[in-house]
Design a protein around this motif. Sequence first.
Motif, PDB file in Angstrom:
ATOM      1  N   ILE A   1      29.550  47.225  75.274  1.00 49.90           N
ATOM      2  CA  ILE A   1      29.176  48.344  74.507  1.00 49.90           C
ATOM      3  C   ILE A   1      29.247  49.545  75.345  1.00 49.90           C
ATOM      4  N   LEU A   2      29.946  50.815  74.934  1.00 45.48           N
ATOM      5  CA  LEU A   2      29.932  51.959  75.800  1.00 45.48           C
ATOM      6  C   LEU A   2      29.156  52.952  74.909  1.00 45.48           C
TER       7      LEU A   2
ATOM      8  N   PHE B   1      39.614  48.762  72.806  1.00 43.06           N
ATOM      9  CA  PHE B   1      38.408  49.646  72.273  1.00 43.06           C
ATOM     10  C   PHE B   1      38.676  49.137  70.701  1.00 43.06           C
ATOM     11  N   ILE B   2      37.226  48.877  70.170  1.00 39.39           N
ATOM     12  CA  ILE B   2      36.857  48.501  68.755  1.00 39.39           C
ATOM     13  C   ILE B   2      36.001  49.437  68.349  1.00 39.39           C
ATOM     14  N   PRO B   3      36.670  50.494  67.467  1.00 40.02           N
ATOM     15  CA  PRO B   3      35.715  51.629  66.865  1.00 40.02           C
ATOM     16  C   PRO B   3      34.776  50.805  65.999  1.00 40.02           C
ATOM     17  N   CYS B   4      33.514  51.564  65.741  1.00 39.03           N
ATOM     18  CA  CYS B   4      32.604  51.380  64.933  1.00 39.03           C
ATOM     19  C   CYS B   4      32.174  52.823  64.349  1.00 39.03           C
ATOM     20  N   LEU B   5      32.052  52.684  62.900  1.00 38.79           N
ATOM     21  CA  LEU B   5      31.613  53.985  62.382  1.00 38.79           C
ATOM     22  C   LEU B   5      30.226  54.285  62.378  1.00 38.79           C
TER      23      LEU B   5
ATOM     24  N   TYR C   1      27.544  48.506  78.984  1.00 43.31           N
ATOM     25  CA  TYR C   1      26.489  47.744  78.849  1.00 43.31           C
ATOM     26  C   TYR C   1      27.167  46.220  78.402  1.00 43.31           C
ATOM     27  N   LYS C   2      26.389  45.282  78.848  1.00 44.16           N
ATOM     28  CA  LYS C   2      26.478  44.063  78.066  1.00 44.16           C
ATOM     29  C   LYS C   2      25.198  43.249  77.817  1.00 44.16           C
ATOM     30  N   ILE C   3      24.930  42.249  77.057  1.00 46.82           N
ATOM     31  CA  ILE C   3      23.806  41.675  76.540  1.00 46.82           C
ATOM     32  C   ILE C   3      23.325  40.702  77.921  1.00 46.82           C
TER      33      ILE C   3
ATOM     34  N   ASN D   1      27.390  44.179  65.671  1.00 52.88           N
ATOM     35  CA  ASN D   1      28.508  43.347  66.513  1.00 52.88           C
ATOM     36  C   ASN D   1      28.280  43.086  67.701  1.00 52.88           C
ATOM     37  N   PHE D   2      27.591  43.673  68.461  1.00 53.70           N
ATOM     38  CA  PHE D   2      27.341  43.655  69.913  1.00 53.70           C
ATOM     39  C   PHE D   2      26.409  42.415  70.121  1.00 53.70           C
ATOM     40  N   GLU D   3      25.165  42.485  69.164  1.00 52.40           N
ATOM     41  CA  GLU D   3      24.172  41.411  69.331  1.00 52.40           C
ATOM     42  C   GLU D   3      24.593  40.140  68.844  1.00 52.40           C
ATOM     43  N   ASN D   4      25.392  40.148  67.913  1.00 51.08           N
ATOM     44  CA  ASN D   4      26.092  38.936  67.161  1.00 51.08           C
ATOM     45  C   ASN D   4      27.162  38.361  68.030  1.00 51.08           C
ATOM     46  N   LYS D   5      27.573  38.882  69.288  1.00 48.93           N
ATOM     47  CA  LYS D   5      28.537  38.653  70.060  1.00 48.93           C
ATOM     48  C   LYS D   5      29.986  38.737  69.360  1.00 48.93           C
TER      49      LYS D   5
END
Length: 166
Positions: free
Chosen positions: A42-43, A21-25, A164-166, A33-37
């Motif tokens: 992403i949950l 788990f990597i938290p994001c604010l 999800y995944k891209i 972060n997801f789109e730049n891999k």
Amino acid sequence: MGPKGTFSSEACEHFNKNISFIPCLSFDILKNNFENKKIDYILLPIFNNITGNINVLKNENYTLLGKINHKINLAILSPNIELIKNKEMIIYSHPQAYLEVKSKLKKLYPEHKFIETKSTFKACLKAISENQYSLASINNQSIFMNKINNEELEKDNITEFGLYKI
């Protein structure tokens, strides 16, 4: 999505024990972060049985890998158990959490003032800094502060999360 104590972090812990788990604010940081891999999955919350669809993706082309239902246990929290619940009561919260229990809060605390935050985690931090109240996960009680109300705000509050995944 959010840091420890948010409902997305709780759902992540129950989804798969092998996921780091990597938290994001914020959702913007998470999406970037997801789109730049920088992250592989992403949950996100996608549906709540009280408020309906939670459309945070807004037509993105992500692949849904799985879903989990997570019970939402909201509580009024404060750093100071001695605070008097009066007409100056300020409750900080994420708008989604507030919508889920708005009618109950209006009955319990008719004069309260709601102030929106980006997450329930940030609501707790704001309540601490302002010596006020937050509406957040009951699990934040052990992290941040004292539970003010002893009754459950909503007994059958379930949010569905999607992985999800891209």
